[in-house]
Design a protein around this motif. Structure first.
Motif, PDB file in Angstrom:
ATOM      1  N   LEU A  50      -3.243  53.599  -7.411  1.00 47.98           N
ATOM      2  CA  LEU A  50      -2.921  54.434  -6.255  1.00 47.98           C
ATOM      3  C   LEU A  50      -1.693  53.845  -5.568  1.00 47.98           C
ATOM      4  CD1 LEU A  50      -6.489  54.702  -4.658  1.00 47.98           C
ATOM      5  CD2 LEU A  50      -5.469  56.211  -6.366  1.00 47.98           C
ATOM      6  N   HIS A  51      -0.740  54.676  -5.247  1.00 49.05           N
ATOM      7  CA  HIS A  51       0.480  54.232  -4.575  1.00 49.05           C
ATOM      8  C   HIS A  51       0.400  54.647  -3.111  1.00 49.05           C
ATOM      9  CE1 HIS A  51       2.521  53.083  -8.315  1.00 49.05           C
ATOM     10  NE2 HIS A  51       1.730  54.023  -8.820  1.00 49.05           N
ATOM     11  N   TRP A  52       0.139  53.657  -2.248  1.00 47.51           N
ATOM     12  CA  TRP A  52       0.023  53.866  -0.807  1.00 47.51           C
ATOM     13  C   TRP A  52       1.384  54.276  -0.286  1.00 47.51           C
ATOM     14  CZ3 TRP A  52      -4.216  54.540   1.732  1.00 47.51           C
ATOM     15  CH2 TRP A  52      -4.260  54.382   3.119  1.00 47.51           C
ATOM     16  N   GLN A  53       1.474  55.368   0.437  1.00 46.21           N
ATOM     17  CA  GLN A  53       2.763  55.911   0.856  1.00 46.21           C
ATOM     18  C   GLN A  53       3.237  55.410   2.210  1.00 46.21           C
ATOM     19  OE1 GLN A  53       4.714  58.050  -1.384  1.00 46.21           O
ATOM     20  NE2 GLN A  53       3.281  56.678  -2.407  1.00 46.21           N
ATOM     21  N   GLN A  54       2.383  54.704   2.922  1.00 50.87           N
ATOM     22  CA  GLN A  54       2.772  54.185   4.230  1.00 50.87           C
ATOM     23  C   GLN A  54       3.218  52.735   4.085  1.00 50.87           C
ATOM     24  OE1 GLN A  54      -0.538  54.708   6.905  1.00 50.87           O
ATOM     25  NE2 GLN A  54      -1.091  56.622   5.934  1.00 50.87           N
ATOM     26  N   ARG A  55       4.118  52.331   4.925  1.00 52.04           N
ATOM     27  CA  ARG A  55       4.494  50.913   4.992  1.00 52.04           C
ATOM     28  C   ARG A  55       3.376  50.169   5.701  1.00 52.04           C
ATOM     29  NH1 ARG A  55       8.315  49.608   1.449  1.00 52.04           N
ATOM     30  NH2 ARG A  55       9.783  51.318   1.328  1.00 52.04           N
ATOM     31  N   GLY A  56       3.085  48.996   5.253  1.00 51.50           N
ATOM     32  CA  GLY A  56       2.044  48.198   5.892  1.00 51.50           C
ATOM     33  C   GLY A  56       0.756  48.228   5.101  1.00 51.50           C
ATOM     34  N   PRO A  57      -0.229  47.501   5.592  1.00 52.78           N
ATOM     35  CA  PRO A  57      -1.486  47.365   4.851  1.00 52.78           C
ATOM     36  C   PRO A  57      -2.339  48.630   4.904  1.00 52.78           C
ATOM     37  CG  PRO A  57      -1.664  46.269   6.965  1.00 52.78           C
ATOM     38  CD  PRO A  57      -0.232  46.740   6.834  1.00 52.78           C
TER      39      PRO A  57
END
Length: 109
Positions: A50-57
């Motif tokens: 899964l590629h998290w689209q938000q910056r940060g954790p």
């Protein structure tokens, strides 16, 4: 905009499988959509990426819900009599690992 992009390798994930994964993610308040795989994987011991689209954790609530989500995804594959992902890995927008979820040993990378 989607929270995560789910890699959909056609050898590992049908459109029906992707729909099931997206439904499970929606159940933990994570909106997803499919994307092309970044690399090929074998059907043995494959990792759902899964590629998290938000910056940060990843939020603590989402991180806590991912082990159960992985189990539900694995159940879907078992019902289809198809090889299920062994683990789930969340990557940041640049492809760096944020966390890894194994069914027996959930935890961060």
């Amino acid at each position: 905009m989607a929270d995560v992009l789910v890699e959909q390798d056609p050898q590992l994930m049908t459109d029906q499988d992707l729909a099931a994964v997206l439904h499970v993610l929606d159940g933990i308040a994570v909106q997803g959509e499919g994307t092309s795989p970044r690399r090929r994987q074998s059907t043995e011991e494959w990792t759902l990426e899964l590629h998290w689209q938000q910056r940060g954790p990843v939020s603590a609530d989402t991180e806590a819900a991912l082990p159960e989500a992985l189990l539900r995804i694995r159940e879907h594959y078992a019902l289809q009599d198809r090889p299920a992902p062994v683990r789930l890995r969340v990557l940041d927008p640049d492809g760096a690992p944020l966390l890894r979820v194994d069914p027996a040993d959930p935890g961060a990378d």
